[in-house]
Design an enzyme around this catalytic site. Structure first.
Site, PDB file in Angstrom:
ATOM      1  N   HIS A 111       1.497   5.263  -1.970  1.00  0.00           N
ATOM      2  CA  HIS A 111       0.997   6.296  -2.937  1.00  0.00           C
ATOM      3  C   HIS A 111       2.368   6.802  -3.435  1.00  0.00           C
ATOM      4  O   HIS A 111       2.915   7.655  -2.741  1.00  0.00           O
ATOM      5  CB  HIS A 111       0.068   7.330  -2.391  1.00  0.00           C
ATOM      6  CG  HIS A 111      -1.254   6.717  -1.862  1.00  0.00           C
ATOM      7  ND1 HIS A 111      -2.277   6.352  -2.479  1.00  0.00           N
ATOM      8  CD2 HIS A 111      -1.453   6.104  -0.389  1.00  0.00           C
ATOM      9  CE1 HIS A 111      -3.224   5.752  -1.831  1.00  0.00           C
ATOM     10  NE2 HIS A 111      -2.671   5.591  -0.426  1.00  0.00           N
ATOM     11  N   LEU A 112       2.763   6.664  -4.707  1.00  0.00           N
ATOM     12  CA  LEU A 112       3.917   7.302  -5.206  1.00  0.00           C
ATOM     13  C   LEU A 112       3.562   8.469  -6.072  1.00  0.00           C
ATOM     14  O   LEU A 112       4.259   9.169  -6.575  1.00  0.00           O
ATOM     15  CB  LEU A 112       4.897   6.297  -6.263  1.00  0.00           C
ATOM     16  CG  LEU A 112       5.173   5.070  -5.251  1.00  0.00           C
ATOM     17  CD1 LEU A 112       6.317   4.160  -6.062  1.00  0.00           C
ATOM     18  CD2 LEU A 112       5.969   5.302  -3.860  1.00  0.00           C
ATOM     19  N   HIS A 119       0.976  -1.359   0.058  1.00  0.00           N
ATOM     20  CA  HIS A 119      -0.062   0.077   0.013  1.00  0.00           C
ATOM     21  C   HIS A 119       0.819   1.293   0.079  1.00  0.00           C
ATOM     22  O   HIS A 119       1.374   1.736   0.899  1.00  0.00           O
ATOM     23  CB  HIS A 119      -0.827  -0.096   1.261  1.00  0.00           C
ATOM     24  CG  HIS A 119      -1.968   0.698   1.088  1.00  0.00           C
ATOM     25  ND1 HIS A 119      -3.200   0.892   1.617  1.00  0.00           N
ATOM     26  CD2 HIS A 119      -2.050   2.219   0.735  1.00  0.00           C
ATOM     27  CE1 HIS A 119      -4.168   1.869   1.690  1.00  0.00           C
ATOM     28  NE2 HIS A 119      -3.512   2.646   0.909  1.00  0.00           N
ATOM     29  N   ASP A 129       0.910   2.623   3.810  1.00  0.00           N
ATOM     30  CA  ASP A 129       0.178   3.763   3.387  1.00  0.00           C
ATOM     31  C   ASP A 129       0.881   4.914   3.163  1.00  0.00           C
ATOM     32  O   ASP A 129       0.705   5.877   3.441  1.00  0.00           O
ATOM     33  CB  ASP A 129      -0.955   3.914   4.170  1.00  0.00           C
ATOM     34  CG  ASP A 129      -2.137   4.990   3.587  1.00  0.00           C
ATOM     35  OD1 ASP A 129      -2.043   4.972   2.509  1.00  0.00           O
ATOM     36  OD2 ASP A 129      -3.080   5.011   4.364  1.00  0.00           O
ATOM     37  N   HIS A 176     -11.026   0.015   1.028  1.00  0.00           N
ATOM     38  CA  HIS A 176     -10.792   1.234   1.763  1.00  0.00           C
ATOM     39  C   HIS A 176     -12.020   1.557   2.757  1.00  0.00           C
ATOM     40  O   HIS A 176     -12.978   1.750   2.089  1.00  0.00           O
ATOM     41  CB  HIS A 176     -10.523   2.333   0.997  1.00  0.00           C
ATOM     42  CG  HIS A 176     -10.649   3.733   1.831  1.00  0.00           C
ATOM     43  ND1 HIS A 176      -9.193   4.566   2.099  1.00  0.00           N
ATOM     44  CD2 HIS A 176     -11.375   4.250   2.536  1.00  0.00           C
ATOM     45  CE1 HIS A 176      -9.669   5.582   3.042  1.00  0.00           C
ATOM     46  NE2 HIS A 176     -10.907   5.335   2.990  1.00  0.00           N
ATOM     47  N   ASN A 178      -6.078   8.783   6.979  1.00  0.00           N
ATOM     48  CA  ASN A 178      -7.410   8.414   6.904  1.00  0.00           C
ATOM     49  C   ASN A 178      -7.170   6.870   6.734  1.00  0.00           C
ATOM     50  O   ASN A 178      -6.411   6.511   5.680  1.00  0.00           O
ATOM     51  CB  ASN A 178      -8.109   9.093   5.752  1.00  0.00           C
ATOM     52  CG  ASN A 178      -9.737   8.618   5.539  1.00  0.00           C
ATOM     53  OD1 ASN A 178     -10.165   7.835   6.322  1.00  0.00           O
ATOM     54  ND2 ASN A 178      -9.965   8.508   4.211  1.00  0.00           N
TER      55      ASN A 178
END
Lengths: 297, 441
Positions: free
Chosen positions: B73-74, B71, B316, B190, B289
């Site tokens: 985010h790039l 998990h 995350d 999610h 979140n």
């Protein structure tokens, strides 16, 4: 001076609170002191609150400060300027005191981190409104001669009220017994952990109450599915003369305004002999004079 | 390149092997792993395959399989000022990760073969850690129409998720599970009932009441996990709970596993370490979140990790620009970076005896690899040499200046941690070396 900013009551000591009240008392009748001459007070209001802004403005002027009002409409905020940039710009202009009103809880704390001036919270979201609690305490003390040992019932939309939170903190610090009264949908999560007694009926809240503080119930709350109708709310939690009769005879009735007459409070109560609502407004100027003087020095 | 790790503590979660040995790497594979395997081998001399040998003196440092993140985010494509594939993978290898699964909430969303192939290609050109795209469950993450799952899978997508958004419509979620089952692709949810979290800024509890911030109640996660378990059971699909944060969800996943539902779950380092009290003072670095929960949730998550109810630790990793965090709390974007700091912040749980070392390592390696169908990470002769060398005693301070990520949004800044990733090796190649900053021992 134990505090540089006034961001909330939670971090204020009981001694400092009393000192503010005593200072306010010493300023009664003062129309033009010179204690803040040469100081600049900026009223930075990101949400409309005419009463609070005017009160701070008059307070500053009675102490001879230069008071500037900046509101979100008609400023660079509407052009998309960030709170950080607005704060830095005011700081560059050497504002001595910045009075902040913002719809976002914690915004005054953010401003305080990025300015050399003193910051006074004039209401942030659903967090705190410290000067309101101080002016309420002043009004109560004036009428009852004390605060310790009194029972104060706060009734209405507690969940969305910065007034309810600041009052719970302050009245607890000063030794009063605080009740919060509302339907469960208008109470915040784990409300009892704020050191208050939770009442789910008005009768329970008013029984033996020395002070009754009514809070505004906004019509938007219907849309949020929090109450079924203002009619039902008024019948169950509104303060009518009939309801008031269940409180002790010498109880005083307060409201931070603006009132929804006929919803949380009836005309006959708002304008009746127990009401000290307009006195609160008058007291507000005194308390804000005291606060401005203390943070600016 | 031939590399000899001399005198390392080999820790292999797949077999629970824990032994002080030499490990020799040749042609991208582990050629030998055993006591005395490096006897007589000298740095710079030709190795057994004729190539010059690099010798890394382990002195008892730990050698484990490289980590797998489910998990991250790039931010590429679309928000390259926050992070891109290159900076993200640099951060990944610095944190010991050799496989990184990237979420599809980019701009545009990864809901097509074209974006998936682009990402795979970018990572291949860069050549640090391997990148595995996660495709969207629904087009545009809108929760309405399914994506072309077969096409996405052929292009390299390992799983599906609408991360950041929950598939709240039960009909769409049911169809997504059924359709994904057809191609044996896991669906990562999610879990957030958005109707219960509108405008929410933090966990709903005593702290949110005190701070006057809109609460994100546990129920919003729990009702989705409960519903999805029912749907996953009916569809026979593989269902994975992203960033599980509540004690209730942990309990339901445990019950679901006992009942034979094909459910797995991941937890982030921050949900294992921080609580809503860290938000006090309106610290936007702690706005995430799902939100940071309470001590009893943290305790339940640690237990679930220790017992294997939670399969994977996932970072995350959510980079944000300064302005996204340097603002009033309600305006701040949720998320924190995690790739580089994951192991260093978590080792404390092992030292305190709350999570066994092998459980922690499993949750960073074989656990997540299995969920997305990667080869089982292991340190064994013949296995691909994807390895990390860990110095469990190295003490260092987390500082903005030394982070490889383009963003520095983490509440752990300034914290002194014990444990560091000294070397990361992908397919026999050293892609990170803490001591030299170069590909040399």
């Amino acid at each position: 001076m134990a505090f540089r900013h006034l961001l909330g009551i939670a971090d204020l000591s009981a001694e400092d609170a009393v000192r503010i009240l005593d200072t306010a008392q010493s300023l009664e009748g003062e129309r033009k002191a010179v204690s803040l001459r040469g100081k600049t007070v900026v009223n930075l209001f990101f949400e409309a609150s005419t009463r609070t802004r005017t009160s701070f403005e008059i307070a500053g002027k009675r102490l001879s400060a230069d008071v500037i009002n900046v509101s979100s409409s008609g400023s660079s905020v509407t052009k998309g300027e960030t709170l950080l940039d607005t704060t830095r710009n005011l700081d560059a202009m050497h504002a001595d005191v910045v009075v902040v009103r913002h719809s976002s809880s914690g915004a005054p704390h953010f401003v305080a981190k990025h300015t050399r001036g003193a910051v006074v919270n004039a209401g942030d979201g659903t967090h705190e409104h410290p000067t309101q609690a101080l002016l309420d305490a002043y009004t109560i003390r004036k009428h009852k001669g004390r605060i310790a040992g009194l029972t104060v019932a706060i009734v209405g939309d507690i969940a969305h009220s910065h007034v309810a939170r600041s009052n719970a903190h302050l009245l607890n610090k000063l030794g009063a017994h605080v009740r919060w009264c509302a339907p469960a949908t208008l109470l915040p999560a784990r409300a009892a952990e704020m050191g208050v007694q939770i009442c789910t009926s008005l009768d329970q809240a008013l029984d033996g109450a020395d002070v009754i503080m009514m809070l505004r119930v906004q019509r938007e709350r219907l849309v949020d599915v929090l109450i079924p109708s203002t009619r039902e709310y008024s019948r169950t939690f509104g303060l009518s003369l009939k309801a008031l009769a269940r409180a002790p005879k010498d109880a005083i009735v307060m409201h931070p305004g603006p009132m929804n007459r006929g919803v949380e409070i009836d005309d006959a109560v708002a304008d009746g002999p127990c009401s000290v609502i307009l006195e609160q407004v008058e007291t507000g100027v005194l308390v804000r004079m005291a606060v401005l003087q203390m943070v600016a020095s | 390149m031939s590399v000899l790790f001399r005198d390392v503590r080999l820790l292999d979660p797949a077999t629970s092997r824990d032994e002080r040995v030499d490990v020799l790497i040749e042609r991208g594979k582990i050629a030998r792993a055993g006591v005395g395997a490096g006897q007589g081998l000298v740095h710079g001399a030709p190795g057994t395959d004729g190539e010059p040998l690099q010798v890394i003196e382990g002195n008892g440092r730990w050698l484990c399989p490289g980590f797998v993140d489910l998990h991250a985010h790039l931010r590429e494509p679309g928000e390259e000022h926050k992070e891109d594939v290159q900076s993200g993978l640099l951060a990944a290898v610095a944190g010991g990760f050799v496989d990184v699964c990237v979420m599809p909430n980019t701009k545009p969303v990864n809901d097509t073969r074209a974006i998936t192939e682009m990402l795979v290609g970018r990572a291949k050109d860069i050549g640090l850690a391997r990148l595995h795209p996660i495709g969207a469950i629904t087009k545009g993450l809108e929760g309405k129409e399914l994506t072309e799952v077969s096409d996405l899978r052929e292009a390299g997508a390992r799983a599906l998720s609408d991360d950041g958004h929950c598939v709240t419509n039960s009909m769409v979620m049911r169809r997504a599970l059924q359709y994904a089952r057809t191609f044996d692709v896991p669906v990562i949810q999610h879990c957030e009932d958005h109707a219960l979290t509108a405008g929410a800024d933090m966990h709903e509890g005593a702290v949110s009441t005190r701070l006057g911030l809109r609460g994100w109640p546990r129920e919003a996660e729990d009702v989705i996990v409960a519903r999805d378990l029912v749907l996953a059971e009916g569809a026979g699909a593989r269902y994975h709970v992203a960033h599980l944060s509540t004690r209730g969800a942990a309990r339901m996943v445990e019950e679901g596993k006992q009942r034979g539902i094909r459910v797995t779950a991941e937890v982030t380092p921050h949900h294992l370490l921080l609580t809503d009290e860290n938000v006090l003072g309106y610290d936007t670095a702690c706005k995430v979140n799902p939100p940071l929960r309470e001590a009893e949730d943290v305790a339940a998550l640690r237990r679930a990790l220790a017992t294997g109810v939670i399969d994977a630790i996932a970072t995350d990793h959510a980079p944000h620009a300064l302005g996204d965090k340097h603002c009033e709390f309600s305006a701040a974007r949720p998320g924190m970076i995690g790739l580089e700091l994951c192991l260093a912040v978590l080792l404390d749980l092992v030292r305190k005896g709350e999570v066994p070392l092998f459980r922690l390592l499993s949750a960073l390696t074989v656990g997540p690899a299995k969920i997305v169908g990667l080869d089982a990470p292991r340190v064994a002769e013949g296995a691909r040499a994807d390895l990390v060398l860990i110095d469990p005693d190295a003490s260092w301070v987390i500082e903005r200046a030394t982070l490889r990520s383009k963003s520095t949004n983490t509440p752990f800044l300034g914290r002194t941690v014990q444990g560091a990733i000294d070397v990361t090796m992908v397919h026999g190649r050293i892609v990170h070396n803490r001591k030299t900053g170069k590909e040399l021992p």
